[in-house]
Motif scaffolding. Structure first.
Motif, PDB file in Angstrom:
ATOM      1  N   THR A  51       0.841  -1.189   0.000  1.00  0.00           N
ATOM      2  CA  THR A  51       0.000   0.000   0.000  1.00  0.00           C
ATOM      3  C   THR A  51       0.880   1.244   0.000  1.00  0.00           C
ATOM      4  O   THR A  51       1.991   1.225   0.533  1.00  0.00           O
ATOM      5  N   ASP A  52       0.368   2.316  -0.595  1.00  0.00           N
ATOM      6  CA  ASP A  52       1.050   3.605  -0.532  1.00  0.00           C
ATOM      7  C   ASP A  52       0.771   4.236   0.821  1.00  0.00           C
ATOM      8  O   ASP A  52      -0.387   4.328   1.228  1.00  0.00           O
ATOM      9  N   MET A  53       1.834   4.648   1.515  1.00  0.00           N
ATOM     10  CA  MET A  53       1.638   5.284   2.821  1.00  0.00           C
ATOM     11  C   MET A  53       2.405   6.593   2.870  1.00  0.00           C
ATOM     12  O   MET A  53       3.571   6.664   2.453  1.00  0.00           O
ATOM     13  N   SER A  54       1.769   7.615   3.407  1.00  0.00           N
ATOM     14  CA  SER A  54       2.467   8.886   3.624  1.00  0.00           C
ATOM     15  C   SER A  54       3.415   8.727   4.805  1.00  0.00           C
ATOM     16  O   SER A  54       3.320   7.760   5.583  1.00  0.00           O
ATOM     17  N   VAL A  55       4.324   9.697   4.967  1.00  0.00           N
ATOM     18  CA  VAL A  55       5.246   9.655   6.109  1.00  0.00           C
ATOM     19  C   VAL A  55       4.457   9.656   7.417  1.00  0.00           C
ATOM     20  O   VAL A  55       4.735   8.874   8.338  1.00  0.00           O
ATOM     21  N   ASP A  56       3.428  10.505   7.513  1.00  0.00           N
ATOM     22  CA  ASP A  56       2.629  10.551   8.746  1.00  0.00           C
ATOM     23  C   ASP A  56       1.947   9.214   9.017  1.00  0.00           C
ATOM     24  O   ASP A  56       1.889   8.760  10.169  1.00  0.00           O
TER      25      ASP A  56
END
Ligand code: SF4
Length: 230
Positions: A51-56
């Motif tokens: 999955t694509d995950m943001s840094v946060d």
């Protein structure tokens, strides 16, 4: 590489680091998707369910799953973690006091990492799968790790001579710098395939023990598996 530091993530989970210089240390693993190599023996799931995950989102997930209240070891692994823009995540983690170990095959490099490694906030553990690694990786690595299979050691230094990409082809995998050999920061991990033999004779483990004793390396077992951990 994405500017915002969002990453293609396979899984984030707590465990005990089972291998290499941090063996035995509680850690949160961040397994990143994809690899630029295709090793014949690879058993790592780095393509499924990414999955694509943001840094946060990654920071939230790490804080949620980790066992300790304070800073701890975070291991970035893959796949090949350095094929993505990991620097924004590393900056956030190290600013929060976490130490980060990157497990890499050493073919890729981002020059922004040099500062973090120099500040001793990020450690590189290199497991060569090719004949050469990036010169910066070689210079900054804190340990080298090799998969040992019976009958594939060089008589000169005991380290592997086999292509990880082409079955049966001979290739001298990239050698560690001498200062890591002198500090005994070269780890031999017996290949986790069935040896078909009893005891140590004729096994990958027996071969790793023999080579470590002869050349001054360390034998490295996947102790997290002995603990029943992922
Ligand atoms: S470098 Fe590692 S993750 Fe990539 S294919 Fe080889 S063994 Fe698998």
């Amino acid at each position: 590489m994405r500017e915002d530091g969002s990453l293609w993530v396979t899984e984030i989970f707590p465990t005990i680091q089972g291998e290499g210089p941090f063996a035995g240390v509680p850690a949160t693993f961040v397994r990143l998707g994809g690899c630029n190599l295709a090793c014949t023996f690879c058993d790592t799931e780095f393509e499924a369910g990414n999955t694509d995950m943001s840094v946060d989102a990654m920071l939230d997930a790490i804080m949620r799953v980790r066992r300790s209240a304070g800073p701890e070891l975070v291991v970035l692994t893959g796949g090949e973690p350095l094929r993505q823009n990991v620097v924004p995540l590393l900056v956030e983690l190290t600013q929060r006091g976490h130490h980060v170990q990157i497990e890499t095959a050493g073919t890729l490099w981002d020059e922004r990492l040099e500062v973090l490694v120099g500040l001793n906030r990020v450690s590189l553990v290199v497991s060569p799968k090719t004949g050469k690694v990036n010169p910066a990786v070689e210079r900054l690595a804190s340990a080298y790790k090799y998969i040992v299979r019976l009958g594939e050691a060089s008589p000169d230094d005991g380290l592997p001579v086999y292509s990880t990409q082409v079955p049966g082809k001979e290739l001298e995998l990239a050698r560690p710098p001498q200062h890591l050999v002198a500090k005994q920061q070269v780890y031999l991990q017996p290949c986790d395939e069935h040896d078909g033999a009893e005891g140590l004779t004729g096994t990958n483990l027996g071969e790793a023990i023999r080579i470590a004793a002869q050349f001054g390396y360390r034998v490295c077992l996947q102790t997290h598996k002995l603990m029943g951990l992922p």
